[in-house]
Motif scaffolding. Structure first.
Motif, PDB file in Angstrom:
ATOM      1  N   ALA A 132      -3.878 -21.958  -8.901  1.00  0.00           N
ATOM      2  CA  ALA A 132      -4.127 -20.643  -8.797  1.00  0.00           C
ATOM      3  C   ALA A 132      -2.770 -20.061  -8.460  1.00  0.00           C
ATOM      4  N   GLU A 133      -2.551 -18.781  -8.863  1.00  0.00           N
ATOM      5  CA  GLU A 133      -1.591 -17.999  -8.415  1.00  0.00           C
ATOM      6  C   GLU A 133      -1.838 -17.025  -7.348  1.00  0.00           C
ATOM      7  N   LEU A 134      -0.924 -17.125  -6.359  1.00  0.00           N
ATOM      8  CA  LEU A 134      -1.208 -16.076  -5.166  1.00  0.00           C
ATOM      9  C   LEU A 134      -0.765 -14.751  -5.451  1.00  0.00           C
ATOM     10  N   LEU A 135      -1.774 -13.647  -5.147  1.00  0.00           N
ATOM     11  CA  LEU A 135      -1.323 -12.455  -5.889  1.00  0.00           C
ATOM     12  C   LEU A 135      -1.020 -11.416  -4.750  1.00  0.00           C
ATOM     13  N   ILE A 136      -1.266 -11.510  -3.462  1.00  0.00           N
ATOM     14  CA  ILE A 136      -0.739 -10.747  -2.319  1.00  0.00           C
ATOM     15  C   ILE A 136       0.004 -11.649  -1.369  1.00  0.00           C
ATOM     16  N   GLY A 137       1.265 -10.920  -1.115  1.00  0.00           N
ATOM     17  CA  GLY A 137       1.954 -11.789  -0.263  1.00  0.00           C
ATOM     18  C   GLY A 137       2.137 -10.676   1.270  1.00  0.00           C
ATOM     19  N   GLY A 138       3.174 -11.210   1.970  1.00  0.00           N
ATOM     20  CA  GLY A 138       3.364 -10.384   3.010  1.00  0.00           C
ATOM     21  C   GLY A 138       2.438 -10.777   4.321  1.00  0.00           C
ATOM     22  N   GLY A 139       1.690 -11.813   4.213  1.00  0.00           N
ATOM     23  CA  GLY A 139       0.724 -12.249   5.299  1.00  0.00           C
ATOM     24  C   GLY A 139      -0.587 -11.487   5.126  1.00  0.00           C
ATOM     25  N   LEU A 140      -0.539 -10.711   4.118  1.00  0.00           N
ATOM     26  CA  LEU A 140      -1.886 -10.072   3.878  1.00  0.00           C
ATOM     27  C   LEU A 140      -3.019 -10.978   3.447  1.00  0.00           C
ATOM     28  N   ALA A 147     -11.462  -5.247  -3.590  1.00  0.00           N
ATOM     29  CA  ALA A 147     -12.087  -5.320  -5.159  1.00  0.00           C
ATOM     30  C   ALA A 147     -12.226  -4.161  -5.563  1.00  0.00           C
ATOM     31  N   LEU A 148     -12.988  -3.245  -4.862  1.00  0.00           N
ATOM     32  CA  LEU A 148     -13.239  -1.883  -5.486  1.00  0.00           C
ATOM     33  C   LEU A 148     -12.132  -1.279  -5.768  1.00  0.00           C
ATOM     34  N   GLN A 149     -11.151  -0.951  -4.815  1.00  0.00           N
ATOM     35  CA  GLN A 149     -10.034  -0.272  -4.847  1.00  0.00           C
ATOM     36  C   GLN A 149      -9.065  -0.954  -5.995  1.00  0.00           C
ATOM     37  N   TRP A 150      -9.134  -2.351  -6.211  1.00  0.00           N
ATOM     38  CA  TRP A 150      -8.333  -2.709  -7.521  1.00  0.00           C
ATOM     39  C   TRP A 150      -8.899  -2.116  -8.634  1.00  0.00           C
ATOM     40  N   PRO A 209      -2.072  -3.516  -0.293  1.00  0.00           N
ATOM     41  CA  PRO A 209      -0.960  -3.355  -1.340  1.00  0.00           C
ATOM     42  C   PRO A 209      -1.055  -4.782  -2.088  1.00  0.00           C
ATOM     43  N   LEU A 210      -0.746  -4.594  -3.474  1.00  0.00           N
ATOM     44  CA  LEU A 210      -0.809  -5.810  -4.233  1.00  0.00           C
ATOM     45  C   LEU A 210       0.452  -5.893  -4.933  1.00  0.00           C
ATOM     46  N   LYS A 211       0.713  -7.322  -5.212  1.00  0.00           N
ATOM     47  CA  LYS A 211       1.991  -7.438  -5.954  1.00  0.00           C
ATOM     48  C   LYS A 211       2.008  -6.711  -7.122  1.00  0.00           C
TER      49      LYS A 211
END
Length: 550
Positions: free
Chosen positions: A460-468, A487-490, A508-510
């Motif tokens: 699986a690809e990890l899509l959020i970084g920065g410790g979130l 999920a709703l925000q995306w 925040p997302l990548k």
């Protein structure tokens, strides 16, 4: 998977610790109940609504204890004995419940909707109604309603801390009581003399508690029958209907089968406030329950009414619904069941279906209502599924039914409203661990991929970084989010003004994941089906309908 679980656990730890800090209040509450008789328990004026809910949450059965209960279910009657003890310690007697003129309703699917129809009908006659239902969607006080409205936060808090509620202060003309799980050994079955009982559609659910066949489940549901109290049910398969007949004969009550809604003597078709073809069965049952309750109420002496004995299963009478009944059916509201919310270009379709049978009804409803919405859009429409399921549910079977809806994206998340420390106590659930919730989401994602003929990527690809909190993704059209809000925000991509509220945390997302959402930003309309769990639907409504939080 371990890293994902660890990050989410950190995010949720604050909520868990907040509940732990309130455990000492649990001891205080236990002591106040233990020594109360007819006196009200002392008031804790410093405790607000959230304090009360957090303390209530400490009384939830945690996941490990719940598993033990399932393994040791040889003496389910102990639950009823415990419930009688709780009433006694709170200064109440079981006999006092007889004064509530109760309508008791069970079933696998539709029992809540049946109760909602029944309550609305009888309220239209001018009666002051009480309504108990579970689970709640957004706030726990939704479970207790007076005249259709959840009791206020102040009243809930007052009576929670007092334990003993002065019955005469909130006396109602009748109470509609929905069974929690099963019937025979459900805590609501301490009711001794309801005026009428009802059983909605039966199906397979809660098998570790109720049994693994529909016949065993029917035996449990028939446990709410009472000697001489009329009982009604909708049409059932042959096997469970035979069991209900045997239970009625054993207990000694009449059992009648409701007619189809079209058979009632009405000018034109009856309009229902709840969408979905399956609601017609629930409406018919509600008409029979209301009609029978009214017949007893208008007797000169209701207490002297002759008990009805078992004489075989018979068809329920067909009658002409009164104007109050017709109005009640049309005005019934029951959030989270075949509900549509339109927020600008984003339309949400919410249904708490969580069995294969109810999911079949959900798919039918979704496929019936979306074509008109798509025609009205006047341009491209993107379909999104937001799904989660809990417990023993057959997720793969439900997802298989949803494939026919042709979604452009399938999004999965646990029943966690927000992955932040300020999560609402009303939405906390200790009956399942976070690890289990996350594992279930990833399993559901994989099932969806298999059902759609997609090959699994090796990792699986990890899509959020920065410790979130992390988002795992295995294909461009399937994603797993750590909470309902993210999920709703995306899904909405900033196009829903309610979710764009500055008071809501934006995760925040990548850039690569935002790029995948290009179809959501470019489409004229976004149609989102939220289903698989009432808890998921309730968590979504917490964000989508601010009025439910007031």
């Amino acid at each position: 998977m371990l890293r994902l679980s660890r990050v989410l656990l950190e995010r949720l730890r604050a909520c868990t610790e907040a509940s732990a800090r309130n455990r000492h209040w649990r001891k205080i509450a236990e002591l106040s109940v233990k020594f109360s008789s007819t006196k009200a328990a002392p008031r804790f004026r410093r405790m607000d609504y959230q304090d009360a809910v957090c303390t209530l949450n400490t009384l939830q059965t945690n996941a490990s204890a719940l598993e033990q209960v399932k393994r040791e279910r040889g003496h389910p009657q102990l639950q009823l004995q415990a419930m009688r003890g709780f009433l006694q310690r709170a200064g109440l007697k079981v006999e006092e419940l007889d004064r509530l003129n109760i309508i008791h309703v069970t079933g696998t699917k539709g029992k809540g909707s049946t109760c909602a129809f029944t309550e609305q009908i009888l309220r239209n006659y001018g009666f002051r109604t009480g309504f108990y239902s579970s689970p709640h969607l957004v706030q726990v006080r939704e479970r207790i309603r007076i005249n259709g409205q959840p009791i206020g936060k102040e009243l809930f808090t007052k009576y929670f801390w007092q334990v003993y509620r002065r019955l005469e202060e909130t006396k109602v003309d009748l109470a509609v009581i929905e069974v929690g799980i099963g019937g025979a050994y459900d805590c609501t079955n301490i009711i001794r003399r309801p005026w009428v009982c009802g059983i909605s559609s039966l199906g397979i659910d809660h098998t570790s508690i109720l049994g693994d066949t529909i016949e065993k489940i029917a035996w449990q549901k028939g446990g709410i029958f009472k000697l001489g109290v009329p009982a009604f049910t909708v049409k059932q398969p042959v096997g469970p209907m035979k069991v209900l007949q045997e239970r009625a004969e054993e207990i000694g009550c009449s059992l009648s089968v409701c007619p189809d809604l079209e058979e009632y003597e009405s000018e034109g078709s009856l309009r229902l406030g709840l969408a979905g073809h399956h609601q017609r069965r629930n409406a018919s049952l509600a008409l029979q329950l209301s009609h029978t309750w009214l017949q007893r109420h208008f007797l000169t002496d209701p207490a002297s009414s002759s008990p009805v004995e078992f004489s075989g299963v018979s068809p329920a009478p067909v009658f002409q619904p009164s104007p109050a009944m017709i109005k009640g059916l049309a005005e019934t509201e029951w959030p989270g069941r075949n509900q549509t919310l339109k927020h600008g270009p984003v339309t949400y379709f919410l249904d708490g279906a969580h069995t294969t049978r109810s999911m079949l009804a959900c798919v039918r409803w979704f496929n019936e209502v979306t074509p008109q919405h798509e025609r009205n859009a006047g341009g491209s429409v993107v379909r999104v599924l937001l799904f989660n399921a809990t417990g023993e549910r057959d997720c793969a079977a439900m997802l298989k039914l949803l494939v026919s809806c042709h979604f452009d994206f399938a999004v999965f998340c646990p029943n966690i409203t927000e992955a932040i420390a300020t999560c609402n106590a009303d939405q906390q659930n200790f009956n399942v661990s976070v690890e289990n919730m996350l594992t279930r989401c990833l399993d559901n994602q994989q099932s969806w991929r298999v059902l759609n003929g997609q090959e699994e990527k090796p990792e699986a690809e990890l899509l959020i970084g920065g410790g979130l909190p992390l988002v795992a993704e295995r294909h461009s059209d399937t994603l797993v989010f750590p909470c309902i809000l993210s999920a709703l925000q995306w899904i909405s991509q900033g196009r829903d003004s309610v979710l764009s509220n500055p008071n809501k945390c934006i995760i925040p997302l990548k850039p690569s994941i935002n790029a995948k959402a290009a179809p959501l930003r470019e489409a004229v309309s976004i149609h989102v089906l939220i289903t698989g769990s009432l808890h998921l639907v309730g968590g979504a409504l917490k964000h989508l309908d601010p009025a439910l939080n007031s």
